[in-house]
Design a protein around this motif. Structure first.
Motif, PDB file in Angstrom:
ATOM      1  N   ARG A 124      -8.235  -7.863  -3.902  1.00 16.44           N
ATOM      2  CA  ARG A 124      -9.103  -8.363  -4.838  1.00 16.44           C
ATOM      3  C   ARG A 124      -8.274  -9.379  -5.714  1.00 16.44           C
ATOM      4  O   ARG A 124      -8.885 -10.656  -5.972  1.00 16.44           O
ATOM      5  CB  ARG A 124      -9.493  -7.396  -5.874  1.00 16.44           C
ATOM      6  CG  ARG A 124     -10.198  -7.982  -7.128  1.00 16.44           C
ATOM      7  CD  ARG A 124     -11.809  -8.434  -6.725  1.00 16.44           C
ATOM      8  NE  ARG A 124     -12.297  -9.014  -7.919  1.00 16.44           N
ATOM      9  CZ  ARG A 124     -12.048 -10.048  -8.313  1.00 16.44           C
ATOM     10  NH1 ARG A 124     -11.268 -10.846  -8.061  1.00 16.44           N
ATOM     11  NH2 ARG A 124     -12.887 -10.463  -9.612  1.00 16.44           N
ATOM     12  N   ALA A 139      -5.928   3.570  -1.533  1.00 19.03           N
ATOM     13  CA  ALA A 139      -7.273   2.844  -1.870  1.00 19.03           C
ATOM     14  C   ALA A 139      -7.216   2.159  -3.073  1.00 19.03           C
ATOM     15  O   ALA A 139      -7.645   0.745  -3.133  1.00 19.03           O
ATOM     16  CB  ALA A 139      -8.427   3.640  -1.871  1.00 19.03           C
ATOM     17  N   VAL A 140      -6.574   2.486  -4.153  1.00 17.75           N
ATOM     18  CA  VAL A 140      -6.505   1.505  -5.293  1.00 17.75           C
ATOM     19  C   VAL A 140      -5.686   0.453  -5.126  1.00 17.75           C
ATOM     20  O   VAL A 140      -5.996  -0.841  -5.461  1.00 17.75           O
ATOM     21  CB  VAL A 140      -6.276   2.511  -6.577  1.00 17.75           C
ATOM     22  CG1 VAL A 140      -5.880   1.676  -7.711  1.00 17.75           C
ATOM     23  CG2 VAL A 140      -7.240   3.615  -6.832  1.00 17.75           C
ATOM     24  N   HIS A 157     -13.535   3.839   3.035  1.00 20.29           N
ATOM     25  CA  HIS A 157     -12.690   4.243   1.872  1.00 20.29           C
ATOM     26  C   HIS A 157     -13.064   5.476   1.521  1.00 20.29           C
ATOM     27  O   HIS A 157     -12.212   6.350   1.422  1.00 20.29           O
ATOM     28  CB  HIS A 157     -12.441   3.304   0.863  1.00 20.29           C
ATOM     29  CG  HIS A 157     -13.686   2.803   0.254  1.00 20.29           C
ATOM     30  ND1 HIS A 157     -14.727   2.331   0.910  1.00 20.29           N
ATOM     31  CD2 HIS A 157     -14.089   2.817  -1.060  1.00 20.29           C
ATOM     32  CE1 HIS A 157     -15.823   1.820   0.221  1.00 20.29           C
ATOM     33  NE2 HIS A 157     -15.603   2.151  -1.116  1.00 20.29           N
ATOM     34  N   ILE A 198      -9.883  -0.262   3.048  1.00 25.62           N
ATOM     35  CA  ILE A 198     -10.691  -1.439   2.057  1.00 25.62           C
ATOM     36  C   ILE A 198     -10.823  -2.587   2.814  1.00 25.62           C
ATOM     37  O   ILE A 198     -11.814  -3.217   2.462  1.00 25.62           O
ATOM     38  CB  ILE A 198      -9.856  -1.355   0.841  1.00 25.62           C
ATOM     39  CG1 ILE A 198      -9.617  -0.152   0.102  1.00 25.62           C
ATOM     40  CG2 ILE A 198     -10.608  -2.518  -0.079  1.00 25.62           C
ATOM     41  CD1 ILE A 198     -10.877   0.641  -0.392  1.00 25.62           C
ATOM     42  N   GLN A 245      -5.489 -11.871  -2.432  1.00 31.17           N
ATOM     43  CA  GLN A 245      -5.884 -12.005  -1.133  1.00 31.17           C
ATOM     44  C   GLN A 245      -5.779 -13.753  -0.567  1.00 31.17           C
ATOM     45  O   GLN A 245      -6.195 -14.386  -1.395  1.00 31.17           O
ATOM     46  CB  GLN A 245      -7.382 -11.661  -0.728  1.00 31.17           C
ATOM     47  CG  GLN A 245      -7.999 -11.749   0.631  1.00 31.17           C
ATOM     48  CD  GLN A 245      -9.344 -11.158   0.858  1.00 31.17           C
ATOM     49  OE1 GLN A 245      -9.803 -10.670  -0.093  1.00 31.17           O
ATOM     50  NE2 GLN A 245      -9.824 -11.245   2.041  1.00 31.17           N
ATOM     51  N   TRP A 283      -7.317  -2.033  -2.676  1.00 36.32           N
ATOM     52  CA  TRP A 283      -8.513  -2.825  -3.506  1.00 36.32           C
ATOM     53  C   TRP A 283      -7.925  -3.804  -4.419  1.00 36.32           C
ATOM     54  O   TRP A 283      -8.439  -5.071  -4.462  1.00 36.32           O
ATOM     55  CB  TRP A 283      -9.390  -1.918  -4.086  1.00 36.32           C
ATOM     56  CG  TRP A 283     -10.374  -2.581  -4.822  1.00 36.32           C
ATOM     57  CD1 TRP A 283     -11.714  -3.014  -4.289  1.00 36.32           C
ATOM     58  CD2 TRP A 283     -10.405  -3.294  -6.109  1.00 36.32           C
ATOM     59  NE1 TRP A 283     -12.433  -3.638  -5.016  1.00 36.32           N
ATOM     60  CE2 TRP A 283     -11.581  -3.524  -6.554  1.00 36.32           C
ATOM     61  CE3 TRP A 283      -9.532  -3.117  -7.057  1.00 36.32           C
ATOM     62  CZ2 TRP A 283     -12.022  -4.562  -7.551  1.00 36.32           C
ATOM     63  CZ3 TRP A 283      -9.886  -3.756  -8.276  1.00 36.32           C
ATOM     64  CH2 TRP A 283     -11.004  -4.405  -8.550  1.00 36.32           C
ATOM     65  N   SER A 284      -7.032  -3.394  -4.944  1.00 32.06           N
ATOM     66  CA  SER A 284      -6.112  -4.387  -5.997  1.00 32.06           C
ATOM     67  C   SER A 284      -5.581  -5.647  -5.354  1.00 32.06           C
ATOM     68  O   SER A 284      -5.758  -6.862  -5.863  1.00 32.06           O
ATOM     69  CB  SER A 284      -5.126  -3.639  -6.946  1.00 32.06           C
ATOM     70  OG  SER A 284      -5.843  -2.768  -7.485  1.00 32.06           O
ATOM     71  N   CYS A 344       0.856  -1.173   0.004  1.00 33.37           N
ATOM     72  CA  CYS A 344       0.006  -0.056  -0.031  1.00 33.37           C
ATOM     73  C   CYS A 344       1.057   1.146   0.087  1.00 33.37           C
ATOM     74  O   CYS A 344       0.507   2.191  -0.779  1.00 33.37           O
ATOM     75  CB  CYS A 344      -1.064  -0.056   1.167  1.00 33.37           C
ATOM     76  SG  CYS A 344      -2.069  -1.108   1.131  1.00 33.37           S
ATOM     77  N   GLY A 377      -5.434   2.234   2.158  1.00 32.69           N
ATOM     78  CA  GLY A 377      -5.745   0.830   2.054  1.00 32.69           C
ATOM     79  C   GLY A 377      -6.321  -0.193   2.736  1.00 32.69           C
ATOM     80  O   GLY A 377      -6.964  -0.835   2.435  1.00 32.69           O
ATOM     81  N   GLN A 428     -14.491  -4.385   3.478  1.00 31.55           N
ATOM     82  CA  GLN A 428     -14.563  -5.929   3.184  1.00 31.55           C
ATOM     83  C   GLN A 428     -15.031  -6.517   4.148  1.00 31.55           C
ATOM     84  O   GLN A 428     -15.919  -7.453   4.221  1.00 31.55           O
ATOM     85  CB  GLN A 428     -13.398  -6.633   2.468  1.00 31.55           C
ATOM     86  CG  GLN A 428     -13.088  -6.028   1.172  1.00 31.55           C
ATOM     87  CD  GLN A 428     -11.939  -7.036   0.608  1.00 31.55           C
ATOM     88  OE1 GLN A 428     -11.525  -7.852   0.989  1.00 31.55           O
ATOM     89  NE2 GLN A 428     -11.719  -6.751  -0.833  1.00 31.55           N
TER      90      GLN A 428
END
Length: 210
Positions: free
Chosen positions: A207, A199-200, A172, A147, A210, A203-204, A106, A144, A151
């Motif tokens: 996603r 944040a991007v 976020h 996010i 993980q 999330w990446s 992050c 980061g 979730q």
């Protein structure tokens, strides 16, 4: 009376010590390094300048160190407590290794986003200030981690078990809004860029890895 006051002070000190010890190791180390970085920024300006990310002239290591080099104590007060809160929850759920990896990704991702954004701004404006702008602060890591909060709360609403007792369904967006306000009051657009980049990146990572 004097003995009672001393006992109360000792009890308070012990409570603070136990509270600090209850924070997981990575989160505790991160908080300590941020506070040390803030002190170095003011006591030894040359060290603080080395830790900060310099526009598009990165040395590589500063893309990680800048997260610990707070520009001012007020920014540290606003961003460090929620960062440690979310990081502690993340660490308890995912463990030490994954936490170190996620925080590093992050921080570097947010730094890279700022560097590329500043380069694009320079290409359109030819203003040298974009190349010389310096970035510092943990708000990219905070964004980061928000996010992860999003979730966690989403899983709870779907009947799963949450690892975070916090209403983070819009965490976020709240983090980015906070960064926008701070960037306006501090006259520093890098705070907003760091928040969006964090944040991007968060999330990446969550996603796809993980």
């Amino acid at each position: 009376a004097g003995s009672s006051a001393s006992n109360q002070e000792a009890g308070s000190a012990l409570q603070y010590h136990n509270l600090f010890r209850s924070i997981p190791i990575v989160s505790r180390s991160f908080a300590t390094m941020c506070m040390v970085g803030c002190l170095l920024r003011w006591l030894i300006p040359s060290v603080g300048a080395f830790m900060m990310m310099k526009g598009n002239q990165t040395t590589g290591i500063d893309m990680l160190l800048y997260a610990f080099a707070q520009k001012n104590p007020m920014l540290l007060i606003f961003t460090l407590p929620p960062t440690v809160l979310l990081m502690s929850s993340f660490e308890r759920h995912w463990g030490v290794k994954e936490t170190v990896c996620f925080v590093s990704v992050c921080a570097c991702g947010a730094g890279f986003f700022v560097m590329m954004s500043r380069t694009i701004m320079y290409a359109f404006t030819f203003a040298d200030s974009h190349l010389m702008a310096r970035s510092a602060g943990c708000i990219g890591v905070l964004s980061g981690l928000s996010i992860f909060a999003f979730q966690s709360v989403s899983q709870t609403s779907e009947g799963g078990s949450s690892t975070l007792r916090l209403d983070g369904s819009s965490a976020h967006w709240i983090c980015i809004a906070l960064a926008a306000l701070l960037s306006v009051f501090a006259n520093n657009v890098n705070l907003l860029l760091l928040s969006i980049g964090g944040a991007v990146t968060g999330w990446s990572y969550l996603r796809f890895f993980q």
